[in-house]
Write an enzyme that holds these catalytic residues in place. Structure first.
Site, PDB file in Angstrom:
ATOM      1  N   MET A 137      42.682  40.009  37.248  1.00 13.50           N
ATOM      2  CA  MET A 137      41.772  41.041  37.906  1.00 13.50           C
ATOM      3  C   MET A 137      40.778  40.407  38.403  1.00 13.50           C
ATOM      4  SD  MET A 137      39.789  42.559  34.894  1.00 13.50           S
ATOM      5  CE  MET A 137      38.583  41.783  33.846  1.00 13.50           C
ATOM      6  N   PRO A 138      41.001  39.084  39.085  1.00 12.22           N
ATOM      7  CA  PRO A 138      39.996  38.351  39.917  1.00 12.22           C
ATOM      8  C   PRO A 138      39.913  39.118  41.301  1.00 12.22           C
ATOM      9  CG  PRO A 138      41.699  36.840  38.961  1.00 12.22           C
ATOM     10  CD  PRO A 138      42.181  38.430  38.872  1.00 12.22           C
ATOM     11  N   PHE A 139      38.582  38.955  41.707  1.00 13.50           N
ATOM     12  CA  PHE A 139      38.427  39.305  43.092  1.00 13.50           C
ATOM     13  C   PHE A 139      37.744  38.112  43.799  1.00 13.50           C
ATOM     14  CE2 PHE A 139      34.954  40.898  45.981  1.00 13.50           C
ATOM     15  CZ  PHE A 139      35.931  41.734  47.343  1.00 13.50           C
ATOM     16  N   THR A 146      35.357  35.799  41.296  1.00 17.45           N
ATOM     17  CA  THR A 146      34.749  36.805  40.346  1.00 17.45           C
ATOM     18  C   THR A 146      36.099  37.401  39.327  1.00 17.45           C
ATOM     19  OG1 THR A 146      33.338  37.673  41.881  1.00 17.45           O
ATOM     20  CG2 THR A 146      33.440  38.864  40.104  1.00 17.45           C
TER      21      THR A 146
END
Length: 134
Positions: free
Chosen positions: A1-3, A73
């Site tokens: 789920m990285p941004f 993130t």
């Protein structure tokens, strides 16, 4: 789920290079952090010269206008070894495939928790158990 946010000086990279940067980041995320292949959320920001500042030699690293900032993130919990391996693989990949100087690859990881994410619909999906259809 990285941004992922990637910032760079405008006109330093073209669309094909940006696509290559995107692929290299995903490859490193998949290999070192076991991110699912379809978990891709990346934005690229080109900045005018008056909006993009950096130290040309902080920590004795000689940077150029080809500098790219890569902010990832992601959920906390990765080991120091995973993180340092990620940095090394990403820098090597960008250097080899796109000819970006390793000195110009600035990476920062921002750790978060499950409650810090909503992937849509105003819901914290990572806090909710999956709904099973009957």
């Amino acid at each position: 789920m990285p941004f992922i946010r990637v910032s760079y000086l405008e006109q330093q990279y073209d669309i094909h290079q940006l696509e290559g940067i995107c692929r290299a980041i995903m490859s490193a995320l998949i290999q070192h952090f076991h991110v699912p292949e379809d978990d891709m959320f990346q934005v690229f920001h080109a900045h005018k010269a008056g909006e993009f500042f950096y130290s040309k030699d902080y920590l004795n690293i000689e940077r150029s206008d080809g500098l790219i900032y890569i902010q990832v993130t992601l959920k906390s919990g990765r080991s120091t070894e995973q993180k340092t391996s990620f940095y090394a693989m990403l820098a090597e990949g960008l250097s080899m495939t796109l000819n970006i100087r390793k000195e110009d690859i600035f990476i920062v990881l921002v750790d978060t928790e499950f409650e810090d994410w909503s992937f849509g619909n105003g819901v914290a999906q990572m806090l909710q158990p999956p709904v099973r259809e009957v």
